[in-house]
Every structure is written in structure tokens, then in C-alpha cells.
Design an enzyme around this catalytic site. Sequence first.
Site, short mmCIF file in Angstrom:
data_model
loop_
_atom_site.label_atom_id
_atom_site.label_comp_id
_atom_site.label_asym_id
_atom_site.label_seq_id
_atom_site.Cartn_x
_atom_site.Cartn_y
_atom_site.Cartn_z
N SER A 125 5.61 2.80 -6.66
CA SER A 125 6.68 3.14 -7.43
C SER A 125 8.08 3.22 -6.67
O SER A 125 9.17 3.02 -6.95
CB SER A 125 6.52 4.48 -7.97
OG SER A 125 5.51 4.82 -8.91
N GLU B 112 4.55 -2.76 -13.30
CA GLU B 112 5.99 -3.08 -13.66
C GLU B 112 6.95 -1.90 -13.88
O GLU B 112 7.67 -1.87 -14.62
CB GLU B 112 6.28 -4.09 -14.72
CG GLU B 112 5.33 -5.30 -14.23
CD GLU B 112 6.05 -6.68 -14.94
OE1 GLU B 112 7.01 -6.74 -15.27
OE2 GLU B 112 5.46 -7.72 -14.98
N ASP C 214 13.57 -6.02 -14.91
CA ASP C 214 14.31 -5.70 -16.15
C ASP C 214 13.72 -6.61 -17.33
O ASP C 214 13.46 -6.25 -18.42
CB ASP C 214 15.58 -5.72 -16.20
CG ASP C 214 16.30 -4.63 -15.43
OD1 ASP C 214 15.74 -3.74 -15.52
OD2 ASP C 214 17.61 -4.97 -15.04
N PRO D 290 0.69 -1.31 -0.05
CA PRO D 290 0.10 0.07 -0.02
C PRO D 290 0.89 1.28 -0.06
O PRO D 290 0.57 2.33 -0.69
CB PRO D 290 -0.94 -0.16 1.08
CG PRO D 290 -0.80 -1.40 1.54
CD PRO D 290 0.31 -2.35 0.98
N1 CAA Z 1 19.63 -4.32 -11.92
C1 CAA Z 1 20.33 -4.81 -10.72
N2 CAA Z 1 20.60 -4.03 -9.76
C2 CAA Z 1 19.70 -2.80 -9.89
C3 CAA Z 1 18.82 -2.56 -11.05
C4 CAA Z 1 18.84 -3.22 -11.60
N3 CAA Z 1 18.01 -3.28 -12.92
N4 CAA Z 1 18.55 -1.23 -10.77
C5 CAA Z 1 18.94 -0.70 -9.51
N5 CAA Z 1 19.81 -1.43 -9.01
C6 CAA Z 1 20.69 -1.66 -7.72
C7 CAA Z 1 21.48 -0.21 -7.80
O1 CAA Z 1 22.63 -0.43 -8.64
C8 CAA Z 1 21.74 0.24 -6.38
O2 CAA Z 1 22.66 -0.73 -6.01
P1 CAA Z 1 23.58 -0.30 -4.54
O3 CAA Z 1 22.99 -0.74 -3.56
O4 CAA Z 1 24.80 -1.33 -4.92
O5 CAA Z 1 24.01 1.01 -4.74
C9 CAA Z 1 20.44 -0.48 -5.85
O6 CAA Z 1 19.77 -1.12 -6.79
C10 CAA Z 1 19.35 0.78 -5.33
O7 CAA Z 1 19.06 1.56 -6.87
P2 CAA Z 1 18.64 2.76 -6.89
O8 CAA Z 1 19.36 3.71 -5.86
O9 CAA Z 1 18.40 3.28 -8.26
O10 CAA Z 1 16.92 2.72 -6.34
P3 CAA Z 1 15.77 3.49 -5.97
O11 CAA Z 1 15.34 3.34 -4.66
O12 CAA Z 1 16.30 4.97 -6.36
O13 CAA Z 1 14.72 2.99 -7.05
C11 CAA Z 1 13.75 2.69 -9.02
C12 CAA Z 1 14.83 2.76 -8.48
C13 CAA Z 1 14.07 2.32 -10.64
C14 CAA Z 1 12.65 3.95 -8.85
C15 CAA Z 1 12.75 1.46 -8.56
O14 CAA Z 1 12.31 1.63 -7.03
C16 CAA Z 1 11.70 1.01 -9.30
O15 CAA Z 1 11.64 0.34 -10.33
N6 CAA Z 1 10.50 1.23 -8.93
C17 CAA Z 1 9.36 0.79 -9.78
C18 CAA Z 1 8.56 -0.68 -8.97
C19 CAA Z 1 7.84 -1.36 -10.04
O16 CAA Z 1 8.21 -1.34 -11.18
N7 CAA Z 1 7.10 -2.18 -9.32
C20 CAA Z 1 6.32 -3.15 -10.25
C21 CAA Z 1 5.48 -4.07 -9.28
S1 CAA Z 1 5.54 -5.57 -9.97
C22 CAA Z 1 4.06 -5.63 -11.03
O17 CAA Z 1 3.62 -4.55 -11.40
C23 CAA Z 1 3.54 -7.10 -11.47
C24 CAA Z 1 2.24 -6.74 -12.20
O18 CAA Z 1 1.32 -6.30 -11.45
C25 CAA Z 1 2.16 -7.27 -13.28
#
Ligand code: CAA
Length: 380
Positions: free
Chosen positions: A132, A363, A240, A128
Site C-alpha cells: 500500500s 491495484e 488510475d 515485500p
Molecule cells: N497521478 C499523477 N500524480 C499523482 C497521482 C496520480 N494519480 N497520485 C499522486 N500523485 C503525485 C502527487 O501529486 C504527489 O506529487 P508531488 O511530488 O508533486 O507532491 C506525489 O505523487 C505523491 O503523492 P502522495 O503524497 O499522495 O503519495 P503517497 O505516498 O501518500 O501515496 C497512495 C499515495 C495513493 C497511498 C499510493 O501510495 C498508492 O496508490 N498506494 C497503493 C499502491 C497500489 O495500488 N499498488 C498496486 C500494485 S500493482 C498491482 O496490484 C497489479 C496487480 O497485481 C494486478
Amino acid sequence: MDFRFSDDHQALLHTVREFCDRHVKPAAAQIDREARFPRELVDQMAQLGLMGIEVPAELGGAELDSVAYVLAMEEISAACASTGVIMSVNNSLVCDPLRKFGTAEQRATWLPPLATGDKLGCFMLSEPEAGSDAAAQRTLAVRDGDEYVINGVKNWITNGPQADVGVLLCMTDPGLGHRGITAFVVDMHAPGVTRAPKDDKLGIRGSHSCQIQFDDHRVPATQRLGDEGAGFKVAMATLDGGRIGIAAQALGIGRAAFEFARDYALERKTFGKRIIDHQAIAFMLADMDVELDAARLLTLRAASLKAAGQRHSRESAMAKLMAAEVANKVAKNAIQVLGGNGYVTEYPVERYYRDAKITEIYEGTSEIQRIVIAAALSRP
Ligand code: CAA
């Protein structure tokens, strides 16, 4: 660059198209109208190998690659977007992390039933207060001997009402932020897992989602997926791949809308000629054709990188962003081409419009995809 599909890809396309024409397309309107989970289609997809497309054959999968996954997802989603996302979650958000991060025992236990359709999977990241901002996890897992005890709430979990297995993300050390997040594989029928009634949604109404509550749910430590604290990276790497699947879903919805509008424009007459012979309509259709192809190329590029084992965060985000926005624009304009007929449920175009919207949200919203793409600009 080779734009031809392999024999395996073409054979798969042929099989999936035939399956869609015969079973999926005819059922789609009723699945949407009744918000009915299409169990029989899921079973049939499993028989065709579509529930574990990239899972090795020795573990019950089709052992194909990410390009094959994109081709199948586009076809299924063009016929029924609800059925598409059910398949996509099982493949890219459950089988994929198990394949990539699972121990030999976890792979042997979970992948065969997931790939053959005996079990269905879900992915539990969102909460909840953590959509994001995925690192803001509140669900807590506390180690107790050989087990973890889990408490918390997950939100909007696609396949949640039906799932037998779940990939679960939660905090094991809240003091460490995203480095305190750990992934687990959980048995969704075990004590301490409660599913709320399914969400009532605008689109993809045959794909059910719900809130899931964990109350002192015990998971054996052997079911931890990856190391303690590595869960955020498991989730991000999984997404990804997942974003490629949603890009392909968006392509399917957009293509269905485009093809319906094009065929309609070839038949419908106004002011003494076919509406496709009015430039206002022809240009709309031309833009749809170009933009869908551009989105398809981005999606296939991301899939090719994944298949080659290369990092594809940026390319997946680009594909999903573009495909989702194109699908929404195409579906909106397809309604415009049909006019009044586009707005009534007798025609499928209003369903495409409703189904397309979610691809800009789940996603990772389009805004999140822009964050991922922008972050790559400053990476060496
Ligand atoms: N692969 C590997 N590692 C990754 C990565 C990736 N793609 N992206 C980030 N990381 C790592 C970073 O390198 C960093 O590592 P360190 O701890 O070594 O520094 C760590 O993760 C943190 O990265 P960020 O500082 O970039 O993290 P953030 O808190 O700023 O968040 C974000 C980044 C891209 C905004 C992320 O929170 C995000 O993707 N949010 C969206 C969430 C999402 O997509 N939810 C979907 C839910 S599932 C769904 O929707 C399914 C469904 O219903 C069908």
C-alpha cells in the site's frame, strides 16, 4: 449524457461474448481447479485485439478506447476472472504507460509484440515492504555509464512467471522519497532476473503471480520510462487506468454470480414455490441488480473521462471501490441463494466468491481507494 454504446463498442461486445461462450466459460472451472495459466486463451485474445485494446493500429493494437476496454474486461472476467486479469495487466499496466510515457523507440520496440500476443507484460511496483505504501521502494537502480544496475525484490507480480517484458519501478535516489523513484522497461529474460515459484492463491488461480529478484540486472538508459525521479507519477497515473480495469473485472465476477443466482432462484422450489417468489430471496437479487448497475455506471464514467484525456484518479478509485465491494457482497449472497449448492465446487458460485476477494486488494486496497477519494475532497 448518452448511455448508448457506439457501433464499434457493440461489435466488440458481440465478438467478445461469442468468444467467451465458446472458449472461456467452458474452460474456467478447470483453469481454477488446476491453477493453470490459460496460454491458449491469451493467444486467442491477442488474435481478437484484446491484448492491446487501446494501442494504435499502426503499432499492432485494436485502437479502441477505454470504454471498449471496460466492456471487454467485464465479459472476459464474467467468464473467467483469471483470464481477465492477465489481459488487464498487459493492457493497462504495461501497454498504457508505454503508450503514455514511452519514447517513440520504446513504443515501436515494445508495443507491437505486447499487443499481438508475442510477448506478455507485467508491472513491478509492489515489494515485500512496499505494498500500500508504494513510495517505500527499496529496489535500487544505480547509474553506470549508459546503463542502470538494478538490485532488489518485487512481490506478488501478476503475470510474473510468464512475462517477457516488465514495467519496473525502483529508487534512483533514496534520499528524495517518492521523487527519487524512476520507471524502466525491462527484458524479463535478461541476466539478473530470477522468478520464484508461483504464489498459491485463494482465487484467480489461473493468473499466476510470483516474487521477482533483481541481482545486478543491467538496463540500458534508453529503457528508462520517463525522467529520472518521475517514476512515482508514472506508477500513479498508470494505476488510475488500471483501477478501471479491476473495477470492470469485479463487475464481471459480480454479474456472473448474480446471473447464476437469479437463474437458480427461478428454478429451485421450496415450500411449494420458486425461491425467487420468497421475498427474502427476491430482495437479495434486487439489491444485486441495482448495485451492479451503479458500479457499472461509475466504471463507465471513469472510462469515459480517461478516453477524453481528463484526470480520473478520483473517479477510477470510486469505480474500483464500489465495484469490488459490490462484487464481494453479490458473490457472498449468491452462495446464500444457492445454499448448500453454493458451497460445493460442482457449482461456479464458490469460485466467484474466491475470485472476487482480490479485487478489494490489488491495484490498491479498498482503504487506499478511500484515501485517493478523500484526498480529492481537499484538492481545489
Ligand atoms: N497521478 C499523477 N500524480 C499523482 C497521482 C496520480 N494519480 N497520485 C499522486 N500523485 C503525485 C502527487 O501529486 C504527489 O506529487 P508531488 O511530488 O508533486 O507532491 C506525489 O505523487 C505523491 O503523492 P502522495 O503524497 O499522495 O503519495 P503517497 O505516498 O501518500 O501515496 C497512495 C499515495 C495513493 C497511498 C499510493 O501510495 C498508492 O496508490 N498506494 C497503493 C499502491 C497500489 O495500488 N499498488 C498496486 C500494485 S500493482 C498491482 O496490484 C497489479 C496487480 O497485481 C494486478
